[in-house]
Scaffold this active site. Structure first.
Site, short mmCIF file in Angstrom:
data_model
loop_
_atom_site.label_atom_id
_atom_site.label_comp_id
_atom_site.label_asym_id
_atom_site.label_seq_id
_atom_site.Cartn_x
_atom_site.Cartn_y
_atom_site.Cartn_z
N GLU A 181 0.76 -1.62 -0.03
CA GLU A 181 0.28 -0.38 -0.52
C GLU A 181 0.80 1.26 0.11
OE1 GLU A 181 -0.65 -2.33 4.72
OE2 GLU A 181 0.32 -2.90 2.47
N SER A 231 8.95 -8.88 5.47
CA SER A 231 9.90 -8.52 6.64
C SER A 231 9.65 -10.40 7.17
CB SER A 231 9.33 -7.98 7.79
OG SER A 231 7.73 -8.21 7.91
N CYS A 286 16.51 -6.86 0.67
CA CYS A 286 16.65 -7.71 1.30
C CYS A 286 18.52 -8.82 0.50
CB CYS A 286 16.19 -9.30 1.02
SG CYS A 286 16.32 -9.91 -0.64
N GLU A 384 17.18 -6.79 11.49
CA GLU A 384 17.28 -6.58 10.10
C GLU A 384 17.30 -5.42 10.28
OE1 GLU A 384 16.03 -7.49 6.06
OE2 GLU A 384 14.54 -7.68 7.27
#
Length: 484
Positions: A181, A231, A286, A384
């Site tokens: 979104e 994620s 990533c 992360e």
């Protein structure tokens, strides 16, 4: 700031642009300045059901279209994407924030997957073995699954959707796409060009939204497979929920990619490579280099050059060719990153380059940041961060570097910088990572290889792209036949 020409995004279902059945929407913001550039609908499950029914109906005829004909339509789509490369890159920079250079690279990598999909007649070939017994032949045939879906992230709004729907559709499936979104504009453009290429209505459907749409996809019995990139917590949820509902799922998750720097590396090229891998795309990828494990013998020289070169980087609006680091996606993410930097300082890491206050008046910017003397006990090593923050850990030798990297719960990518074939071989064999680079800064494979990590970086069995992609989007039938 709200702009008067903010675009109202719509879903695309059964070949038409349609409003969501839900009443709510979300602002889409240019992260370089905070301006509202669009409104994306927060669709409801009924929107998902409409899209799935359209895809299910289209599947009845699309799955029967000869494979070469599907490939020809994809080739037309490929041509349209190539013709609009610059416009696509501009959209990415506007809604995602990454620099135009990085956006152009993303466009190219996405196009390469469509190139792969045009080779579907070869990729979908089965196997056969005559005379497996007296007068009996055996063969394997590949068939599409039916309706499949993709849930894609904000950080690669073009490349990741193109990992999914071109290959799935080439294999005879129909598709429901739910983009982030935060970056819905590029997804709309991809769908627009798809139908301009001449595909039948309902083959590709677009539904904007958040968690309600995700759950609608995961719990709809007519969806046979789900591809996800995002994620780690959400990837785990998607995998567990999807498989519990009988779906085939591939869920690509988080990362904490390590680069091991050996004393025999080419120092200048190594430093430049790590700068690009750590700070390109503002670290929001990533495959970013998050940790440099540097052998003690070269650590001081490495840090001196790394700090000097990093301080030359400029941070700002990605439309300027002078800027290397663009904004982070949202203010809330910027604050999260600043909290991690504060945590690193409190836990005793040495802040070698401080990117907290770049000279930018508006937008969600954090400049390139480097910590030295990081240890595995620190949050900045464990988590992360998804930002231009690099942790440097000093290690005694290659064995300690490999051991360090393998302690991470993530295992997406890993790189070694060395001129020793022996060291490279040892690294290749002992490192736990799905994608490995030897003197390659970002070891993201080309489209004809599969893309997937290990451990908490990937949930599933078959990765995206290459042969894995074809296997994921098809089912096999083993035929044993005899004729009298």
């Amino acid at each position: 700031m709200i702009t008067t020409n903010a675009k109202k995004m719509m879903n695309h279902i059964d070949g038409e642009w349609v409003n969501s059945l839900g009443a709510e929407s979300e602002e889409v913001v240019n992260p370089a300045n905070g301006n509202v550039i669009a409104y994306a609908p927060l669709s409801v499950r009924a929107d998902v059901d409409r899209a799935v029914q359209a895809a299910k109906h289209a599947y009845q005829t699309w799955s029967l279209v000869p494979v070469p004909n599907r490939a020809r339509l994809l080739y037309k789509y490929l041509q349209l994407l190539q013709e609009q490369k610059e416009q696509l890159a501009d959209i990415i920079t506007t809604e995602n924030g990454k620099t135009l250079k990085d956006a152009r690279g993303e466009v190219q990598r996405g196009i390469e997957v469509v190139e792969l999909a045009t080779a579907t007649p070869t990729l979908m070939m089965g196997e056969s073995l005559p005379a497996i017994a007296g007068g009996i032949d055996g063969s394997i045939w590949r068939y599409p699954l039916g309706v499949v879906a993709g849930i894609t992230p904000f950080n690669f709004p073009m490349m990741v959707p193109l990992w999914m729907f071109p290959l799935a559709i080439a294999c005879g499936n129909t598709f429901v796409l739910k983009p982030s979104e935060r970056t819905p504009i590029l997804a709309g453009k991809l769908v627009e060009l798809f139908y301009e290429a001449g595909f039948p209505k309902g083959v590709l459907n677009l539904v904007h939204g958040g968690k309600d749409v995700v759950n609608g996809i995961l719990e709809n019995d007519d969806i046979k497979a789900v591809s996800f990139v995002g994620s780690e917590p959400v990837a785990k949820y998607v995998y567990q929920t999807g498989t519990a509902n009988g779906k085939r799922v591939q869920a690509l998750a988080g990362a904490k990619n390590h680069a091991i720097v050996m004393p025999d590396c080419h120092l200048e090229k190594t430093v430049q490579g790590i700068i690009g891998a750590a700070f390109g795309s503002s670290g929001e990828r990533c495959m970013a280099c998050s940790v440099a494990a540097v052998v003690d013998d070269i650590a001081d020289d490495f840090m001196e050059m790394l700090v000097s070169e990093t301080r030359k980087l400029k941070t700002g609006d990605g439309r300027s060719e002078d800027h290397f680091v663009g904004p982070l996606i949202r203010e809330v993410h910027k604050q999260r990153v600043l909290d991690y930097i504060d945590s690193g300082i409190k836990e005793g890491a040495a802040l070698a380059v401080d990117g907290r206050n770049p000279d930018v008046r508006e937008g969600y910017f954090v400049g390139a940041t480097i910590f030295d003397h990081v240890t595995p006990e620190m949050k900045i090593w464990q988590d992360e961060i998804f930002a231009p923050v690099l942790s440097v850990v000093r290690v005694q030798d290659l064995d300690e570097g490999i051991e360090l990297a393998n302690q991470s719960k993530f295992a997406n990518g890993a790189v070694i910088y060395t001129s020793s074939g022996k060291s490279a071989q040892q690294f290749r064999d002992k490192i736990d990572a799905g994608m490995i680079g030897v003197n390659v800064n970002v070891p993201a494979p080309m489209a004809f290889f599969s893309f997937a990590g290990n451990k908490a970086s990937f949930y599933g069995d078959l990765g995206t792209n290459g042969k894995d992609g074809v296997q994921f989007y098809t089912r096999k039938k083993v035929v044993t036949e005899r004729w009298f």
